[in-house]
Design an enzyme around this catalytic site. Structure first.
Site, mmCIF file in Angstrom:
data_model
loop_
_atom_site.group_PDB
_atom_site.id
_atom_site.type_symbol
_atom_site.label_atom_id
_atom_site.label_comp_id
_atom_site.label_asym_id
_atom_site.label_seq_id
_atom_site.Cartn_x
_atom_site.Cartn_y
_atom_site.Cartn_z
ATOM 1 N N CYS A 72 0.822 -1.205 0.000
ATOM 2 C CA CYS A 72 0.000 0.000 0.000
ATOM 3 C C CYS A 72 0.864 1.266 0.000
ATOM 4 C CB CYS A 72 -1.003 -0.061 1.146
ATOM 5 S SG CYS A 72 -2.443 0.970 0.803
ATOM 6 N N HIS A 97 -3.436 -5.115 1.560
ATOM 7 C CA HIS A 97 -2.866 -5.357 2.895
ATOM 8 C C HIS A 97 -2.849 -6.850 3.241
ATOM 9 C CE1 HIS A 97 -2.609 -1.170 4.366
ATOM 10 N NE2 HIS A 97 -3.565 -0.983 3.466
ATOM 11 N N GLU A 118 -1.136 -8.283 5.354
ATOM 12 C CA GLU A 118 -0.846 -8.485 6.789
ATOM 13 C C GLU A 118 -2.127 -8.511 7.619
ATOM 14 O OE1 GLU A 118 -0.574 -5.765 5.128
ATOM 15 O OE2 GLU A 118 -1.087 -4.033 6.349
#
Ligand code: GLN
Length: 196
Positions: free
Chosen positions: A85, A177, A179
């Site tokens: 990002c 994202h 994560e």
């Protein structure tokens, strides 16, 4: 091989990346020989084989990279870079926003906030080249897209608005994202690429 993984910890999704890399390492059977650390100053990069540049606000992270004298150390970092990002914006060669000084690590031109504002954040299932085990559930939050990619860049995924996942050599950049949520396949692919 065992490794030390740094996560740039100036602003943004730092603890989420530390957690995701720890889960990826344990899924890969690394035990405690490999570890994940926050990076705030040049000396923190010593001995790192990989650096994650997390999501957050790329204009802010760019300013803090300068303030912490990390621009050259990251630009010349010998390990792999995992950029998500805002991180994708920072590793580009060209960014359509003069407040970001891009690091020029992946040969891409990136459009910040390509989908609009916070309310235009969305989730979708992506097919990623070379990633087995089905589609990848991706969360896009005020995400960038890659408008153009150089010949040395491998496009891993594309949606109608543009390219959202790329690799170049030892580096990977993602608009979304990985994560967030428990799927560590992309973290694992990145680490395996580095021989970890
Ligand atoms: N829009 C942000 C930027 O360009 C990135 C958003 C994010 O990292 N979630 O800095």
């Amino acid at each position: 091989m065992d490794g030390k993984i740094g996560v740039l910890a100036l602003q943004g999704n730092v603890s989420e990346h530390i957690g995701a890399f720890e889960r990826a390492l344990s899924a890969m059977g690394h035990g405690t020989a490999s570890s994940v650390f926050p990076v705030r100053k040049p000396a923190d990069l010593d001995g790192c084989s990989a650096l994650a540049i997390p999501g957050g606000e790329s204009t802010t992270i760019s300013r803090l990279i300068e303030k912490n004298r990390l621009y050259e150390p990251i630009r010349t970092f010998h390990g792999g870079i995992f950029a998500t990002c805002a991180g994708m914006v920072l590793v580009a060669t060209r960014v359509m926003d003069s407040r970001v000084r891009p690091l020029g690590l992946i040969d891409i031109a990136v459009d910040r906030n390509a989908f609009g504002r916070q309310k235009d954040s969305f989730e979708t299932d992506l097919v990623l080249k070379g990633v087995t085990g089905g589609s990848f559930h991706a969360v896009f939050i005020r995400a960038p897209v890659v408008q153009t990619a150089g010949a040395g860049v491998t496009v891993l995924s594309r949606i109608p608005r543009g390219i959202v996942a790329v690799e170049q050599g030892r580096h990977m950049a993602l608009s979304f994202h990985p994560e967030l949520g428990g799927d560590t396949r992309l973290h694992e692919r990145f680490l395996r690429n580095l021989g970890l």
